[in-house]
Structures are given as C-alpha cells and as structure tokens.
Design an enzyme around this catalytic site. Structure first.
Site, short mmCIF file in Angstrom:
data_model
loop_
_atom_site.label_atom_id
_atom_site.label_comp_id
_atom_site.label_asym_id
_atom_site.label_seq_id
_atom_site.Cartn_x
_atom_site.Cartn_y
_atom_site.Cartn_z
N ALA A 210 0.72 -1.16 0.06
CA ALA A 210 -0.07 0.16 -0.07
C ALA A 210 0.85 1.20 0.01
CB ALA A 210 -1.07 -0.18 1.29
N TYR B 183 3.66 1.38 -0.93
CA TYR B 183 4.57 1.65 -2.50
C TYR B 183 3.32 2.22 -3.46
CZ TYR B 183 6.70 0.15 -6.95
OH TYR B 183 7.45 0.14 -8.02
N ASP B 184 2.55 1.65 -3.44
CA ASP B 184 1.17 2.30 -4.31
C ASP B 184 1.10 3.72 -4.28
OD1 ASP B 184 0.76 -0.16 -5.82
OD2 ASP B 184 -1.11 -0.29 -4.85
N SER C 15 1.82 -5.41 -35.71
CA SER C 15 1.03 -5.22 -34.72
C SER C 15 -0.13 -4.78 -35.46
CB SER C 15 1.21 -3.81 -34.08
OG SER C 15 1.79 -2.87 -34.93
N GLU D 282 -12.71 -12.31 -33.64
CA GLU D 282 -12.44 -12.80 -32.10
C GLU D 282 -12.04 -11.89 -31.26
OE1 GLU D 282 -9.42 -15.98 -32.78
OE2 GLU D 282 -7.58 -14.61 -32.84
N LYS E 206 -9.89 -9.28 -28.65
CA LYS E 206 -8.58 -8.73 -28.72
C LYS E 206 -8.15 -8.86 -27.29
CE LYS E 206 -5.59 -5.15 -30.09
NZ LYS E 206 -4.92 -5.05 -28.88
N ASP F 231 -6.35 -8.23 -24.01
CA ASP F 231 -5.18 -7.37 -23.43
C ASP F 231 -4.03 -7.97 -22.64
OD1 ASP F 231 -4.15 -4.74 -23.24
OD2 ASP F 231 -5.89 -4.10 -21.98
N GLU G 215 -1.18 -14.71 -27.00
CA GLU G 215 -1.21 -13.63 -26.28
C GLU G 215 -1.20 -14.44 -24.57
OE1 GLU G 215 -1.51 -10.78 -27.54
OE2 GLU G 215 -1.75 -9.22 -26.08
N TYR H 284 -3.33 -17.37 -31.62
CA TYR H 284 -4.36 -16.73 -32.39
C TYR H 284 -3.58 -16.46 -34.06
CZ TYR H 284 -1.91 -12.64 -30.60
OH TYR H 284 -0.85 -11.57 -30.02
N LYS I 246 -11.31 -1.34 -31.64
CA LYS I 246 -11.32 -1.09 -30.19
C LYS I 246 -12.79 -0.69 -29.84
CE LYS I 246 -6.70 -1.19 -29.78
NZ LYS I 246 -6.14 0.11 -29.13
N CYS J 125 4.32 34.16 -32.45
CA CYS J 125 4.62 33.04 -31.79
C CYS J 125 4.79 33.20 -30.28
CB CYS J 125 5.95 32.59 -32.62
SG CYS J 125 6.80 31.56 -31.60
N CYS K 98 8.77 32.83 -29.42
CA CYS K 98 10.15 33.88 -30.06
C CYS K 98 9.35 35.22 -30.36
CB CYS K 98 10.55 33.14 -31.35
SG CYS K 98 9.75 33.16 -32.86
N CYS L 137 4.71 29.56 -37.04
CA CYS L 137 5.71 30.45 -36.67
C CYS L 137 6.84 30.63 -37.52
CB CYS L 137 6.44 30.25 -35.30
SG CYS L 137 7.92 31.04 -35.18
N CYS M 50 13.70 30.52 -33.54
CA CYS M 50 12.82 30.30 -32.49
C CYS M 50 13.04 29.13 -31.70
CB CYS M 50 11.37 29.81 -33.23
SG CYS M 50 9.96 29.33 -32.35
S1 IVH Z 1 -3.76 -11.25 -34.61
C1 IVH Z 1 -0.21 -9.85 -37.73
N1 IVH Z 1 -5.62 -11.74 -32.76
O1 IVH Z 1 -2.79 -7.08 -30.30
C2 IVH Z 1 -0.72 -9.71 -36.24
N2 IVH Z 1 -3.62 -10.26 -32.36
O2 IVH Z 1 -2.61 -4.45 -30.84
C3 IVH Z 1 -1.60 -10.40 -35.98
N3 IVH Z 1 -3.62 -9.36 -29.97
O3 IVH Z 1 0.24 -7.55 -31.91
C4 IVH Z 1 -2.27 -10.37 -34.57
N4 IVH Z 1 -5.48 -10.23 -29.30
O4 IVH Z 1 -0.28 -8.91 -29.86
C5 IVH Z 1 -4.33 -10.97 -33.18
N5 IVH Z 1 -7.14 -12.27 -31.13
C6 IVH Z 1 -6.02 -11.54 -31.37
C7 IVH Z 1 -5.48 -10.83 -30.37
C8 IVH Z 1 -4.19 -9.99 -31.01
C9 IVH Z 1 -4.55 -9.55 -29.01
C10 IVH Z 1 -2.57 -8.24 -30.07
C11 IVH Z 1 -1.48 -8.86 -30.78
C12 IVH Z 1 -0.96 -7.65 -31.70
C13 IVH Z 1 -1.71 -6.55 -30.91
C14 IVH Z 1 -1.96 -5.40 -31.60
#
Ligand code: IVH
Length: 695
Positions: A42, A44-45, A90, A124, A126, A128, A183, A235, A323, A417, A420, A435, A441
C-alpha cells in the site's frame, strides 16, 4: 500570454518528483532484484500514485528513468535476444463503424473483387495481454520470445515453460517447424487473488492484469513466474515449414488440435454488418468475460488473400483491431496554451483540471487549431467532455453548454509566436498557423532536437523531452551534433552532468553509453531524424532506398538545387509518393545554410551506414527498379506495387535510365513511350508474373 504556475510551486514539485523517482527505483530494486521489499504494498502504491499524479500535471518532468516509463519494458538486460524470422507485427485500429466498412472496401479494392464476391473474416476478442511467439521444432517447444521491436524480442523460454496452457509437446501432426503467435494473459479472478496474496506478503500489487502478465513473464527468475497464474491464447502463425491450413478459421481449428486454446467467442462473418453485430454483442459480454479485452480483431479468412494483401509498414492489410469506444469524462478547461511544434506549427492545447479517464490521469488535450475551437465553440472555464481512445492524445469532444458561465470569453490564436515573438502565418491551403521564426525560434529548435533523439529516429535513451529542454536552455546542446560532444564537454568540466539534481555517476555513464551506441546509424533513420517537413518514416526510407548512401544523397540534392529542371530533380520526383510538394520541402531543407552546417557537423561525428535492402536478396527482382503503367488485369496497381516491394524491388513513379523494368498493362501511355525511347525492358503483366514466379 500563456498562464504559468508560481515558480516556487513548480520548483517544489520538481524536487519532490526527483525524490520520488529515486525512492521508487530503490524499492523496485529491493523488490524485483533482491526480493526484499522494505515497504508495504500500500505504501509503495501510494508513492506510485503520487508520481503518476505529478507526471500528469507536469508532463515536462517525465524522465526516461522514471519508474512510470518502465512498465512493460524490459526489467533487466538479463534475457537473450530472439530474432523473429517472420516479423511480429501489430494491428491497425478501427474505432468507428466507418473504419470497419473502410477496411472491407480497402480489401475489395486491393484484391479487385467483384460485387458478388463474399469477403469472410474471422472475428475474435482482442486480448489485453503480452504477445508472444512460440517456436516448435518437431513438435517440441524450443523457444518462446516476446515481440520486442517486431524484429528482435527477448528469449523468455524458461518462463513460458511454466505456463500450463502452453503445450511443451504438440499433439497430432504439426509441421516440422511451427511458430505459434498468441497472447499471454492473466484471468481477472486469478489476478485479484494474486494481488491479495502479494499484499499479504507485503509486496506491491499490480495495477491491472496486463501489467501483471507482462511483469510476470519478464521475471529473471522463472520460479517467480511459475507462481503467477498465467494463461495463453494462440491466434496466428509465424514461421512454418509446411502449409497445413486453408483459412484463418482452419488455423484456429488446427491450433486447437495441436493442444492450444483459442480465444472465444469467435465466429466467421461474411459482411461488415455481421462484423458490427458481433462487435456489439462482445461489447455487451465484455464485463462478464474471464479476461480483459480492449476490442475485437477481424482477420480475412482466406489465406491466399492474406498473402496477396501482405503488409503495410508494421501491420497486415488483412486484419484490423476494432477497439472499444474511447472512455469519456467531463472536466473543466482551465486554460488554453499555444504550443510550437518542430516545423513551427502553433497548436492550441487545453489545460484541464486533471481527471482520471480509463485509469489514466489526463490534464491536457489537443484542440488542433482555431477552426476546431470555433466549430466546437470551446471557451476557457467551460465544462468539456474529453475522451481517450487507445494511445491517442486525449481529445475534446464537446462543451457542456448548460454549465457555461455568462461572459465566458472566446479564445483566439495569437498573431505572433508565443515563444520567439515572430509573426505567425497561415499558409495557403493549410488550417494551421505557423511561426516564421525558423532558426531564431527556441521552441522549434527544441522540438527538432526532441524529434532527433526520439524512438524511431536516433532513439537515445536518457535524453527525454525534459532533459533536452533543460540542456538547450543551458546551452549544453544547441544542435544535434552537440549531443555527440556532450561527454567531451563534460570531461573538460563544462557540463558537469553528475552534479546535477537527480543525476548520479550511473545515470551519466548510461547516458553516454546510449549516445555512443548511436554513433553508427542507418541512412533511413538518419534522414527521418532530420525532421524535414513531410518526410516521415516511410518517405525517409524511400529516399534512403533511392540514394543508397549519405554522400550520394547530399550530392544529388545539391545538384537538384543547382539545376532546377535537371536529371537529379527528375530522379527525386520519380520516387514513389514523392511529388513536387514533398520534393520542394526536401530541397528547401538543403537550401538553408544552417541545415548544411548541421549535416556536415553530423557527418564528422557519425558513421551513416548505406541503406540495405530488406531481406529479399534472392528474388529475381531484388534491387531492381520497376515502373507499373496502364491497367493490370490480374491485380490492382496497389497490390502489384506491394508485392514487388516485398520481393525487394523498388517501385518508381516515372521512367528514367535507372529503371530496370516497365510493366505495361492495357492502355499504357506515355510511360511506355518513355521506356521505349530510353531502351528500358518492357514486360507484359504475364511476363512480370512469370518473372516473380507467380503461377
Ligand atoms: S492477430 C499480424 N488476434 O494485439 C498480427 N492479435 O494491437 C496478428 N492481439 O500485436 C495478430 N488479441 O499482440 C491477433 N485475437 C487476437 C489478438 C491479437 C490480442 C494483440 C497482438 C497484436 C496486438 C495489436
């Protein structure tokens, strides 16, 4: 005039900040490396929260060595490097429904699909967590690696071997070499229980399951990892020695048959409408899922299409992350400041009453420009709705009009500006004010230096925004070259870094080490680092690919300036995506004497490596320059270009003596004529496909 806090307040805050960084770092060492924490979780937090609040209020304080900058980063350099033969990419993001329909449209256009053709995608969740690549040889797990920068990650095999969801021996008949990407994550319930145990043991709690998973996987001692409740979803694929699936949905099935777990619920959707329905359904289920997700992912089902779609910079064209909506909150706009960017752009920035939005304290938001301020009718003192989405800079969505105080004054961008005092002008066709101070500047100079050392440019660790500003103010670093003379100055006791507040022998030594390690740099990074207007990473790379070496580039740019219509200029314009406007900015850079001075100076301090073509050395077209013209029958121009580039060819926009092939489709016009006149080899579309080995 921009408002500022009392100097005393700021100085106090800064002192407290330096103390906090030191104190937390010491506790981190005690906890992570010595396993002997001295304070309760706690306590530390509380320290971490105080640090985060200060950083939110004073983003200019944030130091590269701040504990806040280390979340999710390598805990130590104790891991071996792991190279990814197939890069770990990514995903590009979609936020609005239109972004998703755009994705489908783009795919259709790229593949030149007819109306009747159905585009199926696998949808599918995503997850985290932390992405990880598992390499199996003859069915046995031989290596597990983090993503790192996509090309090289850390070897975390010992730790991943402790995760029960990760099969050590695959079931069924997998190919001899198989890399499974997925993941590593922590379930919510297990995360909570683990944090309780941590607390009971007097150890710091983790902020969220993602940080907990990342922190656990990066433990140097795998016995610690073994105690953490980690899971894995597979995945996607990396390298594999043999095709074993026909579609993305098939990959999911096969991965399950090999012993992996795939994220649920997943479904195959046949249209943008179906995909959006899935997205909404998952949004509703989200709070009830066992694990954190931050959106859903759509992947084109057909693998032959995935292959044709390929990649653009760091993300595949065949997938997108949709997202969940940005998190919103209402707060008070205390003031509007004007920031000066690297190229002189003046940007109004809202100073907000700090507020937590989705777990992050927000105290600033961009207002873009005067038009935007007027459109939303934003005034100082207003209650405003702000939102954060992903990593994007927070935005102001709207004003809560009912709460506006009578007499609230409108804001107008200054005519000069704020740094400057030079005139600010609005250039034709642009919304932003700029500017005109250029070299005089200070703000522009500092921003250019910040860009120079930034992650995708010289990537100098330890020279954060705040330090650059300080060093510039004190005259220690005025030009990029000064960075490389800092140590020498220090030795002559001009700089005396180690006696500065917050600096010790170690941090100074680390800074010099990171500066030294950047004395050798690739041409494309170097060009990007110069911060020429309109020259981002992609354009820098194209320039580097075209000119090969620093010396050649310099010489060619000077020739182009001397002969305005000459060959050097035409050559510059022949580079794909470089039109007269970008070319003008590049040449304008070379026209300024002070820029030439900077280049010469850097030329003395650095070794600038010639551009190396991406690994595609053995293809028949590697290193060749190709121009596509006319209408192609079997693929779109975009696809043809992307494919050629994947095979190591350079794609140019116009024909010159340097062109190796002109690929002429139907109705090819002037470029075909140019090719004939210059004696360049002309190929039909089929001849080109034969050459690159497409059946
Ligand atoms: S497919 C060529 N499927 O999200 C990349 N990625 O923000 C294929 N991630 O780098 C990735 N869930 O690490 C894929 N169901 C999912 C995922 C997933 C999480 C991650 C993955 C990617 C990052 C991008």
């Amino acid at each position: 005039m921009p408002k500022s806090k009392s100097l005393f307040d700021v100085a106090d805050a800064k002192k407290r900040y330096a103390d906090l960084v030191k104190e937390i770092s010491q506790h981190d060492v005690l906890y992570h490396q010595k396993d002997k924490p001295k304070i309760s979780d706690a306590d530390y937090d509380a320290l971490r929260r105080e640090l985060e609040a200060l950083e939110a209020e004073h983003p200019e304080f944030v130091r590269a060595d701040s504990p806040s900058q280390k979340v999710g980063a390598a805990v130590a350099s104790g891991f071996k490097k792991a190279t990814h033969n197939v890069p770990m990419l990514s995903l590009s993001n979609a936020f609005a429904d239109e972004d998703v329909t755009d994705f489908f449209d783009r795919v259709r256009r790229f593949l030149n699909l007819g109306e009747a053709e159905e585009v199926a995608v696998v949808a599918e969740p995503k997850i985290d967590g932390l992405s990880c690549s598992l390499r199996y040889e003859d069915g046995r797990l031989v290596r597990a690696a983090t993503r790192g920068d996509g090309a090289t990650g850390e070897d975390i095999t010992a730790n991943v071997l402790t995760i029960a969801d990760v099969p050590q021996i695959l079931k069924g008949r997998p190919p001899a070499v198989l890399e499974v990407r997925g993941e590593v994550y922590m379930r919510r319930d297990e995360f909570r229980a683990m944090n309780e145990r941590q607390e009971a043991a007097g150890k710091p709690a983790f902020a969220n399951p993602r940080n907990a998973a990342a922190g656990s996987v990066r433990q140097l001692d795998s016995a610690v990892t073994a105690e953490r409740p980690l899971h894995f979803f597979g995945y996607a694929l990396g390298e594999f020695s043999e095709n074993f699936a026909e579609s993305q949905s098939d990959i999911r099935k096969k991965l399950k048959s090999f012993g992996f777990i795939a994220a649920e619920p997943s479904t195959v959707c046949k249209s943008a409408e179906e995909v959006l329905a899935y997205y909404r359904a998952i949004g509703v289920q989200r709070p009830d899922l066992d694990y954190d997700i931050d959106g859903v992912v759509y992947k084109i089902d057909r693998l032959d299409w995935q292959e044709r779609l390929g990649f653009v910079s760091r993300a595949p064209r065949w997938a997108i992350a949709h997202k969940f909506p940005a998190q919103q909150a209402v707060t008070i706009l205390n003031d509007i400041l004007v920031q000066v960017g690297r190229t002189g752009t003046l940007t109004p920035v809202a100073e907000l009453e700090p507020i937590t939005v989705g777990g992050v304290v927000v105290s600033r938001a961009t207002l873009h420009n005067q038009d935007e301020i007027e459109r939303k009718d934003v005034r100082v003192g207003d209650h405003v709705v702000i939102q954060r989405a992903g990593d994007v800079i927070p935005q102001i969505v709207s004003v809560v009009m009912e709460k506006r105080k009578p007499g609230a004054r409108k804001f107008n961008m200054p005519e000069t500006c704020p740094v400057c005092g030079s005139h600010a002008v609005r250039e034709e066709g642009e919304v932003a004010l700029r500017c005109t101070g250029g070299l005089i500047c200070g703000a522009q100079a500092v921003e250019r230096l910040k860009h120079f050392v930034s992650r995708n440019a010289f990537d100098i660790e330890g020279l954060g925004d705040k330090i650059i500003t300080e060093f510039w103010n004190e005259g220690l670093i005025k030009t990029p070259g000064d960075i490389f003379r800092l140590e020498e100055k220090d030795r002559q006791s001009i700089a005396q870094l180690k006696n500065r507040e917050g600096w010790g022998d170690l941090s100074v030594a680390n800074l010099y080490k990171s500066i030294e390690s950047r004395r050798v740099i690739g041409l494309e990074r170097f060009i990007y680092a110069l911060g020429i207007r309109q020259v981002g990473e992609a354009t820098a790379k194209k320039l580097a690919a075209n000119y090969g070496t620093f010396e050649n580039w310099m010489a060619m740019m000077q020739t182009a300036l001397q002969e305005p219509e000459g060959e050097a200029y035409t050559d510059l314009l022949s580079i794909e995506d470089i039109g007269p406007s970008v070319a003008g900015d590049v040449l304008a850079f070379f026209e300024e004497k002070h820029n030439l001075d900077v280049l010469q100076d850097l030329g003395r301090e650095l070794t600038i490596n010639p551009y190396v073509l991406p690994k595609a050395g053995n293809t028949p077209v590697a290193g060749k320059t190709v121009v596509f013209t006319g209408t192609l029958a079997q693929m779109t121009r975009g696809e043809a270009k992307a494919r050629a580039e994947t095979l190591g060819a350079k794609v140019a926009g116009s024909v010159s003596k340097k062109t190796d092939y002109v690929v002429a489709g139907e109705d090819a016009g002037s470029k075909l004529k140019d090719a004939r006149a210059l004696g360049v080899t002309v190929l039909s579309e089929q001849e080109w496909l034969d050459l690159i080995g497409v059946a």
